[in-house]
Design a protein around this motif. Structure first.
Motif, PDB file in Angstrom:
ATOM      1  N   PRO A   1       0.769  -1.225  -0.009  1.00 43.40           N
ATOM      2  CA  PRO A   1      -0.107  -0.130  -0.089  1.00 43.40           C
ATOM      3  C   PRO A   1       0.928   1.209  -0.185  1.00 43.40           C
TER       4      PRO A   1
ATOM      5  N   LEU B   1       2.469   1.752  -3.575  1.00 45.36           N
ATOM      6  CA  LEU B   1       1.144   2.332  -4.302  1.00 45.36           C
ATOM      7  C   LEU B   1       0.776   3.891  -3.950  1.00 45.36           C
ATOM      8  N   VAL B   2       0.787   4.426  -2.963  1.00 44.60           N
ATOM      9  CA  VAL B   2       0.685   5.648  -2.509  1.00 44.60           C
ATOM     10  C   VAL B   2       1.513   6.621  -3.037  1.00 44.60           C
TER      11      VAL B   2
ATOM     12  N   VAL C   1       1.387   6.832  -6.753  1.00 45.05           N
ATOM     13  CA  VAL C   1       0.243   7.578  -7.501  1.00 45.05           C
ATOM     14  C   VAL C   1       0.578   9.128  -7.037  1.00 45.05           C
TER      15      VAL C   1
ATOM     16  N   ARG D   1      -5.233  -1.600   0.186  1.00 41.70           N
ATOM     17  CA  ARG D   1      -4.733  -0.560  -0.860  1.00 41.70           C
ATOM     18  C   ARG D   1      -5.535   0.467  -1.071  1.00 41.70           C
TER      19      ARG D   1
ATOM     20  N   LEU E   1      -5.094   4.586  -0.410  1.00 43.48           N
ATOM     21  CA  LEU E   1      -5.003   5.654  -1.275  1.00 43.48           C
ATOM     22  C   LEU E   1      -6.232   6.575  -0.824  1.00 43.48           C
TER      23      LEU E   1
END
Lengths: 303, 139
Positions: A271, A274-275, A278, B84, B88
């Motif tokens: 995670p 991913l952050v 992005v 996930r 985000l």
């Protein structure tokens, strides 16, 4: 008898009107059937030209752009009053589009950044005379007035405009397509997508025919309405979502965020990673639709 | 007044672990703060980010998403997806000016009634310190 039309430009970049001119030869068939009563983007029309028109006397009105100040709002309401049919032309008018990302900041912050803190400014001051008052934040135009038709796209692609205009001339209501961009994208897609790595747009060179999302690029296709002919993915550039959300979706950004999170391989992408990839979540997923999202603006801290 | 602020929390719990965990806490007569309203979903992977955003828009002070421990998901990968998505979403909330701590993801299994009690107590105390959500509609 020619159809009376007017084009109103609110806060926008003119790009949508340019796209209208990109109709090229089609314009030759269309133009003789139109009587343009107001188009201040290309000719010297004034606001009082609209004001003196009788209410409901214009057949079709097109609005480009969103309302950033009170003058825009005045013109928008005026256009609605004068037109029988009102078309929201382009993504700014329909969803808010890129300039509305300013909703993440307060208007005071924005004005001071632009007029005082910008690197090129010396002894700046915020203009306060002879300028219309800025609105606190951007709302989608449809929250101010009722629309009859939406033509999204940044800008709307010429074939889409041509189809809409010709069917309006026939007296029919054009219909937007209802599927997602992936359905019309010519790239080759496999049944199951598992992303081992999420890439930023500038990383590497995409393979020419394989689905961009499968290659790890953040392509907004799954959360975007079709209708543009998948021009960006066909040219090797991931979709940014300018056509706005598909039918029955409240928040395009949230939907794409959700889709991306379920596509990544949980063993290869953490995670945090991913952050980190992005980076700008709203700028990536809600780039064109922030004002029409579930939470349309930042909550400004009161000092 | 900060003293009598009672946060409203939306709990979205997975059917197989966390909701059963809440059941466990109930049948064992454990006491926990009544601030949390629990909605059951089949999997934490079912939690659409739109649910969370909508809850905040309607004025929730916090959202607690709970699912099975990693590796225990009834549908194999649902909780990894949730993890996930929430990561985000927290970033998204941050950009929107909402404290990301208001969104909490916890793994609570069917036997962990006590863990649920502890988590809700912690969350309620933290939210009391943070104060009402900036989006909360003042009555």
């Amino acid at each position: 008898m020619p159809v009376k039309v007017m084009f109103a430009q609110l806060a926008s970049c003119w790009g949508c009107h340019q796209s209208l001119l990109d109709l090229h030869e089609t314009l030759i068939d269309v133009l003789p059937q139109l009587e343009i009563v107001f188009w201040h983007t290309v000719a010297d029309y004034k606001l009082h030209d609209v004001e003196k028109l009788p209410d409901g006397s214009v057949d079709v009105g097109f609005t480009e752009g969103f309302c950033r100040n009170e003058e825009d709002l005045h013109l928008l309401k005026l256009t609605r009053q004068k037109c029988k049919l009102l078309v929201s032309y382009g993504t700014c008018s329909t969803y808010g589009s890129i300039p509305s990302l300013l909703n993440l900041y307060s208007i005071d912050e924005a004005l001071s950044r632009k007029f005082k803190e910008a690197e090129s400014v010396v002894d700046g001051r915020i203009p306060d005379k002879y300028v219309p008052k800025m609105l606190e934040y951007v709302k989608p135009n449809r929250e101010y007035v009722k629309y009859d038709l939406f033509l999204p796209g940044c800008p709307p692609e010429p074939p889409l405009i041509a189809e809409a205009i010709t069917s309006l001339l026939r007296g029919e209501m054009p219909k937007l397509k209802e599927r997602t961009l992936c359905d019309e994208c010519p790239r080759i897609k496999s049944e199951v997508i598992v992303l081992k790595k999420v890439k930023r747009d500038f990383e590497g060179i995409p393979e020419p025919e394989k689905c961009l999302l499968e290659q790890g690029y953040i392509c907004m296709g799954p959360a975007t309405r079709e209708g543009c002919g998948a021009v960006c993915p066909s040219a090797g550039f991931p979709c940014k979502g300018c056509m706005g959300p598909g039918p029955n979706v409240m928040d395009q950004g949230a939907k794409m965020l959700s889709a991306l999170a379920s596509l990544v391989d949980y063993e290869s992408v953490s995670p945090e990673e991913l952050v980190k990839t992005v980076k700008d979540v709203i700028g990536t997923f809600s780039r064109f639709t922030l004002p029409s999202s579930i939470i349309p603006k930042s909550v400004f801290k009161k000092k | 007044m900060a003293g009598d602020f009672e946060p409203k929390i939306l709990g979205i719990f997975c059917n197989w672990c966390s909701y059963a965990g809440a059941d466990m806490a109930g049948t064992s007569r454990m006491q926990y703060p009544p601030n949390v309203r629990i909605v059951r979903v089949l999997c934490s992977g079912r939690v659409d980010p739109q649910f969370v955003l909508k809850a905040f828009e309607l004025g929730a002070d916090g959202v607690l998403v709970a699912g099975c421990h990693p590796g225990d998901c009834h549908y194999v990968k649902g909780n990894y997806r949730a993890e996930r998505r929430i990561a985000l979403l927290k970033e998204m909330l941050k950009q929107l000016g909402i404290e990301p701590e208001r969104l909490m993801l916890r793994w609570i299994s069917a036997s962990e009634g006590a863990e649920l009690v502890k988590t809700t107590e912690e969350f309620v105390n933290m939210l009391k310190e943070l104060g009402p959500s900036p989006l909360r509609k003042t009555s």
